[in-house]
Write a protein that holds these residues in place. Sequence first.
Motif, short mmCIF file in Angstrom:
data_model
loop_
_atom_site.label_atom_id
_atom_site.label_comp_id
_atom_site.label_asym_id
_atom_site.label_seq_id
_atom_site.Cartn_x
_atom_site.Cartn_y
_atom_site.Cartn_z
N HIS A 49 -0.31 3.97 9.15
CA HIS A 49 -0.43 5.05 10.12
C HIS A 49 0.69 6.07 9.95
O HIS A 49 0.45 7.28 10.08
N ALA A 50 1.89 5.58 9.66
CA ALA A 50 3.01 6.49 9.44
C ALA A 50 2.74 7.37 8.22
O ALA A 50 3.01 8.58 8.24
N GLN A 51 2.19 6.78 7.15
CA GLN A 51 1.88 7.56 5.95
C GLN A 51 0.76 8.56 6.23
O GLN A 51 0.72 9.64 5.63
N VAL B 289 0.85 -1.19 0.00
CA VAL B 289 0.00 0.00 0.00
C VAL B 289 0.88 1.24 0.00
O VAL B 289 1.91 1.28 0.67
N ASP B 290 0.48 2.21 -0.77
CA ASP B 290 1.18 3.50 -0.84
C ASP B 290 0.11 4.57 -0.97
O ASP B 290 -0.51 4.72 -2.03
N LEU B 291 -0.13 5.28 0.12
CA LEU B 291 -1.21 6.27 0.13
C LEU B 291 -0.80 7.57 -0.53
O LEU B 291 0.38 7.91 -0.60
N GLY B 292 -1.81 8.29 -0.99
CA GLY B 292 -1.56 9.61 -1.57
C GLY B 292 -2.72 10.02 -2.46
O GLY B 292 -3.44 9.16 -2.97
N PRO C 122 -10.88 -7.91 5.64
CA PRO C 122 -10.60 -7.44 7.00
C PRO C 122 -10.59 -5.91 7.05
O PRO C 122 -10.10 -5.25 6.13
N GLY C 123 -11.13 -5.36 8.14
CA GLY C 123 -10.91 -3.95 8.41
C GLY C 123 -9.48 -3.76 8.88
O GLY C 123 -8.65 -4.66 8.76
N ARG C 124 -9.21 -2.61 9.45
CA ARG C 124 -7.84 -2.34 9.90
C ARG C 124 -7.40 -3.39 10.92
O ARG C 124 -8.06 -3.62 11.91
N THR C 125 -6.26 -4.01 10.62
CA THR C 125 -5.74 -5.12 11.42
C THR C 125 -4.34 -4.77 11.91
O THR C 125 -3.57 -4.13 11.20
N ALA C 126 -4.04 -5.20 13.12
CA ALA C 126 -2.77 -4.83 13.77
C ALA C 126 -1.60 -5.61 13.18
O ALA C 126 -1.14 -6.61 13.74
N THR C 127 -1.12 -5.16 12.03
CA THR C 127 0.00 -5.78 11.34
C THR C 127 1.06 -4.73 11.04
O THR C 127 0.80 -3.53 11.13
N PRO C 128 2.27 -5.15 10.66
CA PRO C 128 3.29 -4.18 10.26
C PRO C 128 2.81 -3.27 9.12
O PRO C 128 3.18 -2.09 9.08
N MET C 129 1.99 -3.78 8.20
CA MET C 129 1.46 -2.93 7.13
C MET C 129 0.60 -1.81 7.72
O MET C 129 0.68 -0.66 7.28
N GLN C 130 -0.21 -2.15 8.72
CA GLN C 130 -1.05 -1.12 9.33
C GLN C 130 -0.21 -0.06 10.03
O GLN C 130 -0.55 1.13 10.01
N GLU C 131 0.88 -0.48 10.60
CA GLU C 131 1.78 0.49 11.23
C GLU C 131 2.36 1.44 10.20
O GLU C 131 2.47 2.65 10.42
N ARG C 132 2.72 0.90 9.02
CA ARG C 132 3.24 1.75 7.94
C ARG C 132 2.15 2.69 7.43
O ARG C 132 2.43 3.85 7.09
#
Length: 235
Positions: free
Chosen positions: A190-192, A88-91, A178-188
């Motif tokens: 949040h950072a974005q 995932v790459d938000l923008g 799945p909705g938002r799940t507590a994974t390393p991807m979700q942490e990234r």
Amino acid sequence: MARHPARHPARHLVTGAGSGIGALLAERLRSRGDELVLLARSEARAADLGAAHPGASVLVADLADPAALEELALPGRLDSVVHAAGVVDLGPVAELSAASWQEQLAVNLVAPAVLTARALPALRAARGTVVMVNSGAGLVAHADWSAYAAAKHGLRALADSLRAEEAPHGVRVSSVYPGRTATPMQERVHAQEGREYDAGAWIDPATVVDAIVHVLDLAPDATVPDLTIKPGPRA
């Protein structure tokens, strides 16, 4: 819930087994004696996956290059293919680069399509199951999620078409959202988004794995086309 009655141990092809939901699913399946076929994007990552999942067969192919998947040598029988990998790459649309669009579409949509096509003879032989680990973004697209959501909406369409095509061959196809799940991807993510990350605020990945395993173990008289998992209420 009863296991698939046909053959034991079951054999599963899992992508994304290096982290998050895919890693936990691979651990769960291996712990109960099932066989694993895993994908790694490089020889170095293959060594890591082999160490993390002893006994697994690890194949090397980069999902960002879907054409390479057409050359994979897969087993003659697969009880499931679980597509758990993703990027995932938000923008905003105004700022996303062509490279970002291409990577997200390749990994999240084109690679699952190509890999599934390659695996269909093995899935048909076992009357197996395809599980697309989709996302809430595959149902609703929000601002800054255009590329990822477009890929995940496409993944839903892929699953729907595949389900209709493969039903005569006994292959079941399920999309899990799945909705938002507590994974390393979700942490990234949040950072974005510039937000503080609290893993306890989101779905435990083990809960998602429970749902996937339920789909894989479903008795042959039924199928689960779509399964949405959302965060529960918090105290």
